[in-house]
Design a protein around this motif. Structure first.
Motif, short mmCIF file in Angstrom:
data_model
loop_
_atom_site.label_atom_id
_atom_site.label_comp_id
_atom_site.label_asym_id
_atom_site.label_seq_id
_atom_site.Cartn_x
_atom_site.Cartn_y
_atom_site.Cartn_z
N VAL A 166 6.37 16.72 49.08
CA VAL A 166 6.15 15.38 48.51
C VAL A 166 4.86 14.78 49.09
O VAL A 166 4.67 14.77 50.31
N LEU A 167 4.02 14.29 48.22
CA LEU A 167 2.79 13.63 48.65
C LEU A 167 3.01 12.13 48.74
O LEU A 167 3.73 11.53 47.94
N LYS A 168 2.36 11.52 49.73
CA LYS A 168 2.45 10.08 49.94
C LYS A 168 1.07 9.56 50.32
O LYS A 168 0.36 10.20 51.10
N PRO A 169 0.66 8.42 49.80
CA PRO A 169 -0.60 7.84 50.26
C PRO A 169 -0.57 7.65 51.78
O PRO A 169 0.49 7.36 52.36
N GLU A 170 -1.71 7.85 52.42
CA GLU A 170 -1.75 7.68 53.88
C GLU A 170 -1.82 6.19 54.21
O GLU A 170 -2.76 5.70 54.81
N ILE A 171 -0.77 5.51 53.78
CA ILE A 171 -0.63 4.06 53.93
C ILE A 171 0.74 3.79 54.56
O ILE A 171 1.72 4.44 54.22
N VAL A 172 0.80 2.85 55.49
CA VAL A 172 2.07 2.47 56.10
C VAL A 172 2.80 1.55 55.14
O VAL A 172 2.35 0.45 54.84
N TYR A 173 3.94 2.01 54.65
CA TYR A 173 4.74 1.23 53.71
C TYR A 173 5.57 0.18 54.45
O TYR A 173 5.80 0.28 55.65
N PHE A 174 6.09 -0.77 53.68
CA PHE A 174 7.06 -1.70 54.23
C PHE A 174 8.28 -0.90 54.68
O PHE A 174 8.78 -0.05 53.95
N GLY A 175 8.74 -1.17 55.89
CA GLY A 175 9.87 -0.43 56.44
C GLY A 175 9.47 0.82 57.19
O GLY A 175 10.34 1.51 57.75
N GLU A 176 8.19 1.14 57.26
CA GLU A 176 7.69 2.31 57.96
C GLU A 176 6.95 1.86 59.22
O GLU A 176 6.31 0.81 59.23
N ASN A 177 7.03 2.63 60.28
CA ASN A 177 6.37 2.27 61.53
C ASN A 177 4.91 2.70 61.54
O ASN A 177 4.56 3.78 61.05
N VAL A 178 4.05 1.86 62.10
CA VAL A 178 2.66 2.24 62.33
C VAL A 178 2.65 3.33 63.40
O VAL A 178 3.38 3.24 64.39
N PRO A 179 1.87 4.40 63.22
CA PRO A 179 1.81 5.45 64.25
C PRO A 179 1.52 4.88 65.63
O PRO A 179 0.65 4.03 65.79
N ARG A 180 2.25 5.37 66.63
CA ARG A 180 2.19 4.79 67.97
C ARG A 180 0.77 4.86 68.55
O ARG A 180 0.31 3.90 69.19
N ALA A 181 0.08 5.96 68.34
CA ALA A 181 -1.26 6.09 68.89
C ALA A 181 -2.20 5.02 68.33
O ALA A 181 -3.07 4.50 69.04
N ARG A 182 -2.01 4.68 67.07
CA ARG A 182 -2.84 3.66 66.44
C ARG A 182 -2.53 2.29 67.03
O ARG A 182 -3.44 1.48 67.26
N VAL A 183 -1.25 2.01 67.27
CA VAL A 183 -0.87 0.73 67.88
C VAL A 183 -1.45 0.62 69.29
O VAL A 183 -1.98 -0.43 69.68
N GLU A 184 -1.37 1.69 70.06
CA GLU A 184 -1.89 1.65 71.42
C GLU A 184 -3.40 1.45 71.44
O GLU A 184 -3.94 0.75 72.30
N ALA A 185 -4.09 2.08 70.49
CA ALA A 185 -5.55 1.89 70.40
C ALA A 185 -5.88 0.43 70.09
O ALA A 185 -6.84 -0.14 70.63
N ALA A 186 -5.07 -0.19 69.23
CA ALA A 186 -5.30 -1.59 68.89
C ALA A 186 -5.00 -2.50 70.08
O ALA A 186 -5.75 -3.45 70.35
N TYR A 187 -3.91 -2.22 70.79
CA TYR A 187 -3.62 -2.99 72.00
C TYR A 187 -4.77 -2.88 73.01
O TYR A 187 -5.17 -3.88 73.63
N ALA A 188 -5.30 -1.68 73.17
CA ALA A 188 -6.40 -1.48 74.12
C ALA A 188 -7.62 -2.28 73.71
O ALA A 188 -8.33 -2.84 74.56
N MET A 189 -7.88 -2.37 72.41
CA MET A 189 -9.02 -3.14 71.93
C MET A 189 -8.83 -4.63 72.26
O MET A 189 -9.76 -5.30 72.71
#
Length: 280
Positions: free
Chosen positions: A183-206
């Motif tokens: 199944v293909l899915k757009p590389e978009i975080v949907y409602f009810g889906e978690n943002v990838p942890r590494a991305r969240v940590e990078a944003a916190y660091a910023m």
């Protein structure tokens, strides 16, 4: 003294991070979900997408029309103002909740696409990532004339995630992964889906590395963005919010400017002095 004056004073002498939402892209022709003039919307959830083939078919049919509109949109004065601030060394980087890539198109160099990006697709089985443009060619072959028969893109309501509001989708044929058939899915975080942890940590660091936080065009309704406002406020950093209407983060704001980003951000870019200089 105006609220913009207060915002200039709060940000003067700081190197800040911007957190942007759908409101910054409305003047580029992409409507937001929760602005004061936005119609009610019921975006598809992650659970619906992965759990129901009919939902997936409906989504891909709408996306096949909507993504073309996203591809043709252009940055507006708000995006360009943030680029000027970055070029002057005042803006350390941008965390965006948008998937439209307009910050990058405007020339921004340091951007975290918190919720993904509309121009890529991922297989949920083998994790292969392909471009949305390549998938469009496959979908056109499977559904000849569908995008054209759905109506001119300019006459169709487009949502911030590249979804188009059309109803006749039952005959649409989605494309499986050409590698494993998954199944293909757009590389978009949907409602009810978690943002990838590494991305969240990078944003916190910023946010942690910056002196202040500028929120532009976000209602902060979901925790995905609000957590960074809470982090900055917890650490005693100035939080400036520029948004039309109430936001969930207003209680944490040092300054709240109730206005459009295409008007307020260029004024900030014009008036904020180099670090160490007096405000204008």
């Amino acid at each position: 003294m105006t609220k913009v004056d207060d915002a200039v004073r709060a940000l003067t002498g700081t190197r800040f991070v911007a957190l942007t939402g759908a409101g910054i892209s409305t003047d580029s022709g992409i409507p937001d979900y929760r602005g004061p003039d936005s119609p009610p919307r019921n975006p598809m959830t992650y659970q619906q997408f992965i759990g129901d083939e009919a939902f997936r078919r409906h989504y891909w049919a709408r996306n096949h029309v909507g993504w073309r509109h996203m591809h043709r949109t252009r940055p507006n004065a708000g995006h360009r103002a943030l680029v000027r601030l970055e070029e002057r060394g005042l803006l350390a980087g941008t965390i965006t909740q948008n998937v439209d890539l307009l910050h990058q198109e405007a020339g921004a160099r340091n951007v975290i696409d918190l919720h993904g990006r509309y121009d890529r697709v991922v297989c949920l089985s083998c994790s292969q990532v392909v471009s949305r443009a390549l998938l469009a060619e496959r979908l056109d072959a499977l559904n000849p004339g569908f995008a054209e028969s759905a109506g001119a893109v300019g006459d169709i309501e487009i949502a911030p995630d590249a979804d188009a509001v059309i109803s006749a989708t039952s005959h649409f044929r989605p494309a499986p992964c050409d590698s494993c058939g998954g199944v293909l899915k757009p590389e978009i975080v949907y409602f009810g889906e978690n943002v990838p942890r590494a991305r969240v940590e990078a944003a916190y660091a910023m946010v942690d590395d910056a002196d202040a936080l500028l929120v532009a065009g976000s209602s902060l309704t979901v925790m995905s963005g609000l957590r960074f406002v809470k982090r900055a406020a917890r650490d005693g950093k100035p939080v400036v919010i520029v948004n039309r209407g109430v936001t969930r983060g207003d209680a944490h704001a040092t300054v709240k400017v109730d206005g459009g980003t295409s008007t307020v951000l260029p004024e900030l870019a014009e008036r904020l002095p180099a670090r160490g200089a007096a405000p204008r």
